[in-house]
Design a protein around this motif. Structure first.
Motif, PDB file in Angstrom:
ATOM      1  N   ASP A 161      30.959  -5.062 -75.020  1.00 54.51           N
ATOM      2  CA  ASP A 161      30.363  -3.936 -74.295  1.00 54.51           C
ATOM      3  C   ASP A 161      30.332  -2.763 -75.270  1.00 54.51           C
ATOM      4  N   ASP A 185      26.865  -1.526 -70.102  1.00 53.36           N
ATOM      5  CA  ASP A 185      27.848  -0.503 -69.709  1.00 53.36           C
ATOM      6  C   ASP A 185      29.257  -1.012 -69.956  1.00 53.36           C
ATOM      7  N   LYS A 186      30.172  -0.097 -70.112  1.00 50.36           N
ATOM      8  CA  LYS A 186      31.580  -0.439 -70.297  1.00 50.36           C
ATOM      9  C   LYS A 186      32.075  -1.274 -69.116  1.00 50.36           C
ATOM     10  N   VAL A 187      32.734  -2.391 -69.441  1.00 57.62           N
ATOM     11  CA  VAL A 187      33.279  -3.256 -68.395  1.00 57.62           C
ATOM     12  C   VAL A 187      34.518  -2.589 -67.799  1.00 57.62           C
ATOM     13  N   LYS A 188      34.543  -2.400 -66.494  1.00 58.07           N
ATOM     14  CA  LYS A 188      35.676  -1.736 -65.835  1.00 58.07           C
ATOM     15  C   LYS A 188      36.737  -2.756 -65.449  1.00 58.07           C
ATOM     16  N   LYS A 189      37.992  -2.374 -65.563  1.00 53.81           N
ATOM     17  CA  LYS A 189      39.066  -3.304 -65.220  1.00 53.81           C
ATOM     18  C   LYS A 189      39.150  -3.482 -63.708  1.00 53.81           C
ATOM     19  N   GLN A 190      39.620  -4.690 -63.351  1.00 50.06           N
ATOM     20  CA  GLN A 190      39.797  -5.012 -61.939  1.00 50.06           C
ATOM     21  C   GLN A 190      41.130  -5.709 -61.782  1.00 50.06           C
ATOM     22  N   ARG A 216      33.982  -2.422 -76.973  1.00 52.45           N
ATOM     23  CA  ARG A 216      34.873  -3.534 -77.328  1.00 52.45           C
ATOM     24  C   ARG A 216      34.114  -4.634 -78.068  1.00 52.45           C
TER      25      ARG A 216
END
Ligand code: CTP
Ligand code: CA
Length: 230
Positions: free
Chosen positions: A27, A113-118, A30
């Protein structure tokens, strides 16, 4: 003052060298990378230039400085490296693939887009990159030129893997490294290498990467001199 002529075994020759890692973006912030510094390939580029060759260095993302006197093309991913090599391959007499090219890249390319943590884990699907050296071997087919040199970094059955790689990729020389031993591999100035060719295996002691680079330049010069239209 006197102009000191370079030794010149590669005078009039054009040599393409790849060096360093590739970074495969996940992304915008990263990537997947590896620990290659590019030192071995830069040593080959410097030595080939010292021997009189016109050198193009295709250099992946590393912090070591590109050497003076060598045309350097900066790339990031395996895909970019493949494109840079393909653009130059017709024009050169030898290609040395010292880059540590990623074998896998995120399937479908980088997320925009930046991958958001889950909560829970994250599974990333990877797909194979192009094997640049094997692609060069297929393209060259049964012609002698350009001379093709690859590397093999192994931890077990070093010569077995290296010789299978040489045949599968249809190249002239595989420089096999035993990276399981101290004094060899990514973050040191030395290497422990063997040359694997159609003629057999030649093993060398622990030595500076510059000394190994000189052996590789000498191999290329001999090989070019030996081919009929060399
Ligand atoms: N190479 C390449 N393109 C790739 C992967 C490797 O051109 N996508 C080249 C390297 O630059 C090196 C040679 O192939 O000169 C061998 O690389 P290595 O990683 O040792 O072998 P692989 O064929 O990738 O197999 P493996 O990593 O499974 O040992
Ligand atoms: Ca690999």
């Amino acid at each position: 003052l006197r102009i000191i002529e370079p030794p010149g075994a590669l005078r009039g020759r054009r040599v393409l060298v790849t060096a360093g890692p590739t970074y495969e973006d996940l992304d915008p912030v990263r990537y997947l990378g590896n620990r290659s510094s590019g030192r071995m390939g830069v040593a080959v580029a410097v030595e080939a230039a010292r021997q009189g060759a016109e050198v193009t260095l295709v250099l992946g993302p590393t912090s070591i400085a590109p050497p003076a006197g060598v045309k350097t093309v900066r790339v990031r991913s395996a895909r970019e490296m493949h494109a840079a090599v393909t653009a130059e391959r017709e024009a050169v007499d030898a290609i040395v693939m010292s880059a540590a090219v990623a074998d896998y890249t995120p399937a479908g390319g980088a997320a925009s887009d930046k991958v958001k943590k889950q909560d829970g884990g994250l599974t990333v699907t990877l797909e194979r990159t192009v094997d640049i050296l094997a692609d060069l071997g297929r393209w060259r087919a049964d012609r002698p030129s350009p001379v093709l040199v690859g590397f093999a970094a192994e931890t077990t059955d070093v010569l077995g893997y290296a010789s299978r790689k040489r045949e599968a990729k249809r190249v002239d020389l595989i420089v096999a490294n035993d990276v399981g031993q101290p004094g060899a591999g990514f973050e040191v100035e030395t290497n422990i290498a063997s040359f694997v060719t159609a003629e057999g295996v030649q093993s060398f002691p622990l030595e500076a990467k510059a000394a190994l680079a000189a052996r590789i330049a000498a191999y290329i010069a001999e090989r070019l001199a030996a081919t009929a239209d060399g």
